[in-house]
Scaffold this motif. Structure first.
Motif, PDB file in Angstrom:
ATOM      1  N   PHE A  97     -28.896 -34.284 -26.574  1.00 24.04           N
ATOM      2  CA  PHE A  97     -30.104 -34.947 -27.574  1.00 24.04           C
ATOM      3  C   PHE A  97     -31.246 -34.989 -26.847  1.00 24.04           C
ATOM      4  CE2 PHE A  97     -28.627 -37.678 -23.821  1.00 24.04           C
ATOM      5  CZ  PHE A  97     -29.826 -38.520 -23.633  1.00 24.04           C
ATOM      6  N   GLY A  98     -32.342 -35.557 -27.485  1.00 25.17           N
ATOM      7  CA  GLY A  98     -33.585 -35.498 -26.980  1.00 25.17           C
ATOM      8  C   GLY A  98     -34.286 -34.241 -26.681  1.00 25.17           C
ATOM      9  N   GLY A  99     -34.085 -33.345 -27.472  1.00 24.04           N
ATOM     10  CA  GLY A  99     -34.615 -31.835 -27.290  1.00 24.04           C
ATOM     11  C   GLY A  99     -33.924 -31.003 -26.055  1.00 24.04           C
ATOM     12  N   GLU A 100     -32.954 -31.588 -25.506  1.00 26.51           N
ATOM     13  CA  GLU A 100     -32.173 -30.772 -24.507  1.00 26.51           C
ATOM     14  C   GLU A 100     -31.380 -29.740 -25.326  1.00 26.51           C
ATOM     15  OE1 GLU A 100     -32.488 -30.865 -21.370  1.00 26.51           O
ATOM     16  OE2 GLU A 100     -33.419 -32.673 -20.927  1.00 26.51           O
ATOM     17  N   THR A 101     -30.799 -28.816 -24.786  1.00 25.19           N
ATOM     18  CA  THR A 101     -29.936 -27.886 -25.108  1.00 25.19           C
ATOM     19  C   THR A 101     -28.429 -27.921 -24.617  1.00 25.19           C
ATOM     20  OG1 THR A 101     -30.536 -26.148 -23.733  1.00 25.19           O
ATOM     21  CG2 THR A 101     -31.652 -26.016 -25.744  1.00 25.19           C
ATOM     22  N   VAL A 102     -28.354 -28.944 -23.580  1.00 26.42           N
ATOM     23  CA  VAL A 102     -27.172 -29.141 -22.880  1.00 26.42           C
ATOM     24  C   VAL A 102     -26.765 -30.610 -22.700  1.00 26.42           C
ATOM     25  CG1 VAL A 102     -27.887 -28.494 -20.791  1.00 26.42           C
ATOM     26  CG2 VAL A 102     -25.535 -28.197 -21.151  1.00 26.42           C
ATOM     27  N   ASN A 103     -25.920 -31.104 -22.716  1.00 27.60           N
ATOM     28  CA  ASN A 103     -25.559 -32.470 -21.983  1.00 27.60           C
ATOM     29  C   ASN A 103     -24.476 -32.414 -21.208  1.00 27.60           C
ATOM     30  OD1 ASN A 103     -24.791 -35.136 -21.576  1.00 27.60           O
ATOM     31  ND2 ASN A 103     -25.406 -35.675 -23.572  1.00 27.60           N
ATOM     32  N   PRO A 104     -24.907 -32.634 -19.624  1.00 27.07           N
ATOM     33  CA  PRO A 104     -23.887 -32.684 -18.555  1.00 27.07           C
ATOM     34  C   PRO A 104     -22.606 -33.525 -18.884  1.00 27.07           C
ATOM     35  CG  PRO A 104     -25.784 -34.053 -18.012  1.00 27.07           C
ATOM     36  CD  PRO A 104     -26.058 -33.243 -19.382  1.00 27.07           C
ATOM     37  N   ALA A 105     -22.665 -34.578 -19.803  1.00 29.28           N
ATOM     38  CA  ALA A 105     -21.443 -35.202 -19.877  1.00 29.28           C
ATOM     39  C   ALA A 105     -20.622 -34.343 -20.923  1.00 29.28           C
ATOM     40  CB  ALA A 105     -21.691 -36.738 -20.878  1.00 29.28           C
ATOM     41  N   LEU A 106     -20.883 -33.659 -21.749  1.00 30.86           N
ATOM     42  CA  LEU A 106     -20.104 -32.764 -22.602  1.00 30.86           C
ATOM     43  C   LEU A 106     -19.749 -31.656 -21.371  1.00 30.86           C
ATOM     44  CD1 LEU A 106     -18.709 -32.227 -25.294  1.00 30.86           C
ATOM     45  CD2 LEU A 106     -20.902 -31.014 -26.000  1.00 30.86           C
ATOM     46  N   GLU A 107     -20.464 -30.990 -20.758  1.00 31.14           N
ATOM     47  CA  GLU A 107     -20.004 -30.057 -20.040  1.00 31.14           C
ATOM     48  C   GLU A 107     -18.748 -30.607 -18.867  1.00 31.14           C
ATOM     49  OE1 GLU A 107     -21.023 -26.920 -20.617  1.00 31.14           O
ATOM     50  OE2 GLU A 107     -21.988 -28.045 -22.296  1.00 31.14           O
ATOM     51  N   LEU A 108     -19.042 -31.763 -18.617  1.00 30.20           N
ATOM     52  CA  LEU A 108     -17.980 -32.280 -17.613  1.00 30.20           C
ATOM     53  C   LEU A 108     -16.670 -32.476 -18.237  1.00 30.20           C
ATOM     54  CD1 LEU A 108     -17.268 -33.756 -15.062  1.00 30.20           C
ATOM     55  CD2 LEU A 108     -18.226 -35.925 -15.908  1.00 30.20           C
ATOM     56  N   VAL A 109     -16.612 -33.171 -19.327  1.00 30.74           N
ATOM     57  CA  VAL A 109     -15.397 -33.549 -20.216  1.00 30.74           C
ATOM     58  C   VAL A 109     -14.744 -32.297 -20.430  1.00 30.74           C
ATOM     59  CG1 VAL A 109     -16.405 -35.869 -20.545  1.00 30.74           C
ATOM     60  CG2 VAL A 109     -16.256 -33.910 -22.163  1.00 30.74           C
ATOM     61  N   LYS A 110     -15.451 -31.270 -20.893  1.00 29.77           N
ATOM     62  CA  LYS A 110     -14.811 -29.966 -21.197  1.00 29.77           C
ATOM     63  C   LYS A 110     -13.821 -29.272 -19.987  1.00 29.77           C
ATOM     64  CE  LYS A 110     -18.202 -28.067 -24.585  1.00 29.77           C
ATOM     65  NZ  LYS A 110     -19.050 -27.369 -24.909  1.00 29.77           N
ATOM     66  N   LYS A 111     -14.654 -29.691 -18.556  1.00 27.50           N
ATOM     67  CA  LYS A 111     -13.807 -29.051 -17.645  1.00 27.50           C
ATOM     68  C   LYS A 111     -12.590 -29.844 -17.169  1.00 27.50           C
ATOM     69  CE  LYS A 111     -16.530 -25.740 -16.174  1.00 27.50           C
ATOM     70  NZ  LYS A 111     -16.054 -24.467 -16.068  1.00 27.50           N
ATOM     71  N   LEU A 112     -12.555 -31.348 -17.434  1.00 24.66           N
ATOM     72  CA  LEU A 112     -11.583 -32.151 -17.032  1.00 24.66           C
ATOM     73  C   LEU A 112     -10.544 -32.318 -18.243  1.00 24.66           C
ATOM     74  CD1 LEU A 112     -13.473 -35.294 -16.050  1.00 24.66           C
ATOM     75  CD2 LEU A 112     -12.289 -33.724 -14.708  1.00 24.66           C
ATOM     76  N   ALA A 113     -10.621 -31.722 -19.437  1.00 22.07           N
ATOM     77  CA  ALA A 113      -9.827 -31.695 -20.650  1.00 22.07           C
ATOM     78  C   ALA A 113      -8.535 -30.866 -20.155  1.00 22.07           C
ATOM     79  CB  ALA A 113     -10.344 -31.089 -21.833  1.00 22.07           C
ATOM     80  N   GLY A 114      -7.317 -31.303 -20.267  1.00 19.40           N
ATOM     81  CA  GLY A 114      -6.148 -30.966 -20.245  1.00 19.40           C
ATOM     82  C   GLY A 114      -5.527 -30.899 -18.900  1.00 19.40           C
ATOM     83  N   LYS A 115      -6.523 -31.591 -17.995  1.00 21.36           N
ATOM     84  CA  LYS A 115      -5.846 -31.740 -16.536  1.00 21.36           C
ATOM     85  C   LYS A 115      -4.877 -33.146 -16.529  1.00 21.36           C
ATOM     86  CE  LYS A 115     -10.056 -29.888 -14.076  1.00 21.36           C
ATOM     87  NZ  LYS A 115      -8.951 -29.015 -13.304  1.00 21.36           N
ATOM     88  N   THR A 116      -4.253 -33.132 -15.598  1.00 23.03           N
ATOM     89  CA  THR A 116      -3.484 -34.072 -15.080  1.00 23.03           C
ATOM     90  C   THR A 116      -3.758 -34.907 -13.780  1.00 23.03           C
ATOM     91  OG1 THR A 116      -1.565 -33.499 -16.396  1.00 23.03           O
ATOM     92  CG2 THR A 116      -1.035 -35.227 -14.689  1.00 23.03           C
ATOM     93  N   ILE A 117      -4.233 -36.110 -13.698  1.00 22.32           N
ATOM     94  CA  ILE A 117      -4.997 -36.601 -12.449  1.00 22.32           C
ATOM     95  C   ILE A 117      -4.367 -38.006 -12.599  1.00 22.32           C
ATOM     96  CG2 ILE A 117      -7.239 -37.145 -11.443  1.00 22.32           C
ATOM     97  CD1 ILE A 117      -8.758 -35.365 -13.252  1.00 22.32           C
ATOM     98  N   ASN A 118      -3.772 -38.221 -11.354  1.00 23.68           N
ATOM     99  CA  ASN A 118      -3.239 -39.594 -10.906  1.00 23.68           C
ATOM    100  C   ASN A 118      -2.392 -40.099 -11.970  1.00 23.68           C
ATOM    101  OD1 ASN A 118      -3.022 -42.023  -9.767  1.00 23.68           O
ATOM    102  ND2 ASN A 118      -4.725 -43.003 -10.745  1.00 23.68           N
ATOM    103  N   GLY A 119      -1.449 -39.103 -12.641  1.00 22.10           N
ATOM    104  CA  GLY A 119      -0.322 -39.423 -13.556  1.00 22.10           C
ATOM    105  C   GLY A 119      -0.956 -39.475 -15.117  1.00 22.10           C
ATOM    106  N   TYR A 120      -2.233 -39.146 -15.229  1.00 21.08           N
ATOM    107  CA  TYR A 120      -2.957 -39.509 -16.608  1.00 21.08           C
ATOM    108  C   TYR A 120      -3.347 -38.212 -17.223  1.00 21.08           C
ATOM    109  CZ  TYR A 120      -4.188 -44.593 -15.871  1.00 21.08           C
ATOM    110  OH  TYR A 120      -3.958 -45.802 -15.865  1.00 21.08           O
ATOM    111  N   GLU A 121      -2.749 -37.862 -18.235  1.00 25.12           N
ATOM    112  CA  GLU A 121      -3.153 -36.730 -19.163  1.00 25.12           C
ATOM    113  C   GLU A 121      -4.592 -36.837 -19.730  1.00 25.12           C
ATOM    114  OE1 GLU A 121      -2.194 -34.269 -23.222  1.00 25.12           O
ATOM    115  OE2 GLU A 121      -0.754 -36.000 -22.625  1.00 25.12           O
TER     116      GLU A 121
END
Length: 206
Positions: free
Chosen positions: A12-36
């Motif tokens: 948003f705000g003229g940016e071409t990337v959002n760190p929040a989206l890049e982060l959650v893509k990396k976390l997707a599908g992982k199992t951490i502390n018993g959480y999918e």
């Protein structure tokens, strides 16, 4: 296995990337502390953001919810304490909405406390060597809109027991590499460090 719904905003705000989206893509599908970890991409649009999360809550039936957004200029990972019932956008959202001093929910209370274990999350990240702190303001843009909106939705549906809240993160280094002058000096954090921080954060969940 328990399920963690984690969401990241689009650029948003003229940016071409959002760190929040890049982060959650990396976390997707992982199992951490018993959480999918189940990730969803969220539009930076008033009301539409909550509509997407509402649908994800119905589909996923998560045991915890973490919403992630960019806070350009902040030097660390900041776990938000409170969402307030006001939309007061300093810039238009991605569809041109720019409300001034309007409620997020006309039928809602003034504010909701986040229900994540915020102090434990911050302590875990600091113990892992990741800069982190509690924040007492999620602003009044779409980030706060979604934080308040999700907590209000869970309260109305009798699901206030589900831990939920919002985490702001710094710019990525790549976002500063394309800037010039003082703007290029804003603090940044790599996706690798963010993943380490969020892994420690998720380990604070029961």
């Amino acid at each position: 296995m328990k399920k963690l719904l984690i969401t990241g905003f689009q650029p948003f705000g003229g940016e071409t990337v959002n760190p929040a989206l890049e982060l959650v893509k990396k976390l997707a599908g992982k199992t951490i502390n018993g959480y999918e970890v189940i990730a969803r991409e969220i539009p930076v649009v008033r009301y539409e953001a909550l509509d997407v999360v509402r649908a994800a809550l119905s589909e996923v039936q998560p045991d915890a919810v973490i919403i992630v957004g960019q806070a350009g200029g902040r030097p660390d990972i900041t776990v938000e304490r409170i969402g307030i019932n006001v939309d007061d956008f300093r810039i238009p959202d991605n569809k041109g909405n720019q409300p001034i001093d309007e409620p997020v929910a006309a039928d809602g209370p003034i504010a909701y406390w986040a229900t994540l274990p915020i102090k434990k999350m911050v302590r875990n990240m600091k113990d892992a060597g990741i800069p982190a702190s509690v924040s007492n303001s999620a602003g009044t843009y779409v980030c706060n809109h979604l934080l308040y909106g999700v907590l209000h939705l869970l309260a109305k549906e009798g699901k206030a027991h589900i831990p939920a809240g919002f985490v702001h993160i710094p710019y990525l280094p790549a976002q500063m590499s394309v800037r010039a002058g003082l703007e290029s000096q804003y603090p940044t954090m790599s996706v690798h460090t963010l993943v380490q921080g969020f892994t420690a954060m998720i380990e604070a969940l029961d």
